[in-house]
Design a protein around this motif. Structure first.
Motif, short mmCIF file in Angstrom:
data_model
loop_
_atom_site.label_atom_id
_atom_site.label_comp_id
_atom_site.label_asym_id
_atom_site.label_seq_id
_atom_site.Cartn_x
_atom_site.Cartn_y
_atom_site.Cartn_z
N VAL A 5 -4.32 12.31 5.46
CA VAL A 5 -3.19 12.25 4.53
C VAL A 5 -2.49 13.60 4.52
N TYR A 6 -3.27 14.66 4.40
CA TYR A 6 -2.67 15.99 4.32
C TYR A 6 -1.98 16.36 5.63
N ARG A 7 -2.63 16.06 6.72
CA ARG A 7 -2.04 16.41 8.02
C ARG A 7 -0.74 15.64 8.28
N SER A 8 -0.60 14.49 7.63
CA SER A 8 0.60 13.67 7.82
C SER A 8 1.63 13.88 6.73
N ARG A 9 1.41 14.86 5.87
CA ARG A 9 2.25 15.04 4.69
C ARG A 9 3.72 15.23 5.03
N GLN A 10 4.01 15.95 6.10
CA GLN A 10 5.41 16.27 6.41
C GLN A 10 6.16 15.09 7.03
N THR A 11 5.42 14.08 7.47
CA THR A 11 6.08 12.89 8.03
C THR A 11 6.05 11.73 7.03
N TYR A 12 5.51 11.99 5.84
CA TYR A 12 5.43 10.92 4.83
C TYR A 12 6.83 10.52 4.36
N ARG A 13 7.03 9.21 4.26
CA ARG A 13 8.28 8.66 3.74
C ARG A 13 7.94 7.67 2.64
N ALA A 14 8.60 7.80 1.51
CA ALA A 14 8.29 6.95 0.36
C ALA A 14 8.94 5.58 0.50
N GLU A 15 8.72 4.94 1.64
CA GLU A 15 9.30 3.62 1.89
C GLU A 15 8.39 2.51 1.38
N ALA A 16 7.13 2.81 1.21
CA ALA A 16 6.16 1.86 0.66
C ALA A 16 5.32 2.60 -0.37
N ARG A 17 4.54 1.85 -1.15
CA ARG A 17 3.70 2.50 -2.14
C ARG A 17 2.71 3.45 -1.47
N PHE A 18 2.42 4.53 -2.16
CA PHE A 18 1.46 5.50 -1.63
C PHE A 18 0.12 4.84 -1.35
N ARG B 272 6.14 24.13 -10.76
CA ARG B 272 4.87 23.43 -10.81
C ARG B 272 4.92 22.36 -11.89
N VAL B 273 4.17 21.29 -11.66
CA VAL B 273 4.17 20.19 -12.61
C VAL B 273 2.96 20.31 -13.53
N SER B 274 3.17 20.25 -14.82
CA SER B 274 2.06 20.37 -15.77
C SER B 274 1.39 19.03 -16.02
N ASP B 275 2.13 17.94 -15.88
CA ASP B 275 1.57 16.62 -16.11
C ASP B 275 1.88 15.72 -14.92
N TRP B 276 0.95 15.70 -13.97
CA TRP B 276 1.17 14.93 -12.75
C TRP B 276 1.23 13.44 -13.02
N SER B 277 0.58 12.98 -14.07
CA SER B 277 0.57 11.55 -14.38
C SER B 277 1.95 11.03 -14.74
N ALA B 278 2.88 11.93 -15.03
CA ALA B 278 4.25 11.51 -15.36
C ALA B 278 5.03 11.15 -14.10
N LEU B 279 4.49 11.49 -12.93
CA LEU B 279 5.16 11.20 -11.66
C LEU B 279 4.47 10.03 -10.96
N SER B 280 5.22 9.33 -10.12
CA SER B 280 4.61 8.28 -9.31
C SER B 280 3.85 8.95 -8.17
N ASP B 281 2.94 8.19 -7.57
CA ASP B 281 2.18 8.74 -6.44
C ASP B 281 3.11 9.15 -5.30
N ALA B 282 4.14 8.36 -5.07
CA ALA B 282 5.09 8.68 -4.00
C ALA B 282 5.81 9.99 -4.29
N GLU B 283 6.20 10.20 -5.54
CA GLU B 283 6.87 11.44 -5.91
C GLU B 283 5.94 12.64 -5.73
N ILE B 284 4.67 12.44 -6.08
CA ILE B 284 3.69 13.52 -5.91
C ILE B 284 3.52 13.85 -4.43
N MET B 285 3.42 12.80 -3.61
CA MET B 285 3.21 13.02 -2.18
C MET B 285 4.42 13.72 -1.56
#
Length: 221
Positions: A87-100, A27-40
């Motif tokens: 967003v949640y329903r599409s989570r498994q098909t998300y690709r970090a090819e563009a900004r979140f 688990r991540v204690s500080d989510w702000s340390a990650l990019s939105d794409a990494e979080i997604m």
């Protein structure tokens, strides 16, 4: 439109299943340390805490964006809920090819455009104002220069009606671009990514939109 309230989303069986899988190794204690794409990407692996973080971060901006499109607070909140549910329903098909945010606002834009088309006749019978005060701040943003003056105060009511009519009368892409640029503070590149246009094409689109508005609102500027 039937949607599931955000405070109930994580109680749905579909989401419970993802949470119970607990695929994420830590688990991540500080989510702000990650990019939105990494979080997604972590969300796509089953970490629902990341999804909660993204909701908290973008819920108000998305509600504001939807409010500028539909001019109804209750509908804006309902559409925002639907955005995050998609967003949640599409989570498994998300690709970090563009900004979140590009992906997020593309979902919101498509949803807003579909809603506008579906309720076109209903809205034609309503007295809707583009410059209705923001539900969060109570302020009223203007498309034209908002520098206060006596003249502006005197014609404010008429000016608000004119702004509303002419912005909403813009072609669909121009209207979406103005809403994202003026009210969301998004730059040309971000808007272009959402609308699937090059940066130069986006600049041209906004130039034409503002040119039209300046011409139609020149008596109020």
């Amino acid at each position: 439109m039937a949607t599931i309230a955000l405070d109930r989303v994580l109680d749905q069986p579909l989401l419970k299943g993802a949470r119970n899988e607990a695929v994420a190794s830590a688990r991540v204690s500080d989510w702000s340390a990650l990019s939105d794409a990494e979080i997604m990407l972590r969300v796509s692996e089953g970490d629902d805490q990341g999804f909660n973080y993204l909701i908290e971060k973008y819920r108000k901006p998305i509600i504001h964006f939807m409010f500028r499109m539909v001019h109804n607070q209750a509908v804006a909140e309902e559409l925002a809920q639907e955005v995050f549910l998609r967003v949640y329903r599409s989570r498994q098909t998300y690709r970090a090819e563009a900004r979140f945010t590009t992906w997020l606002y593309r979902i919101a834009t498509n949803l807003g455009v579909n809603y506008a088309r579906d309720t076109k006749h209903e809205r034609a019978a309503q007295n809707v104002y583009l410059d209705q005060p923001d539900p969060e701040t109570g302020t009223t943003p203007d498309v034209a220069d908002a520098t206060p003056s006596v003249e502006h105060d005197l014609v404010r009511g008429e000016r608000m009606r004119a702004i509303r009519q002419h912005v909403m009368a813009l072609p669909e892409r121009q209207r979406m671009a103005v809403l994202m640029h003026k009210y969301q503070g998004m730059d040309y590149k971000q808007i272009g990514e959402v609308l699937k246009l090059s940066e130069s094409a986006t600049k041209s689109l906004l130039f034409r939109a503002y040119q039209t508005l300046r011409e139609r609102l020149k008596e109020f500027v």
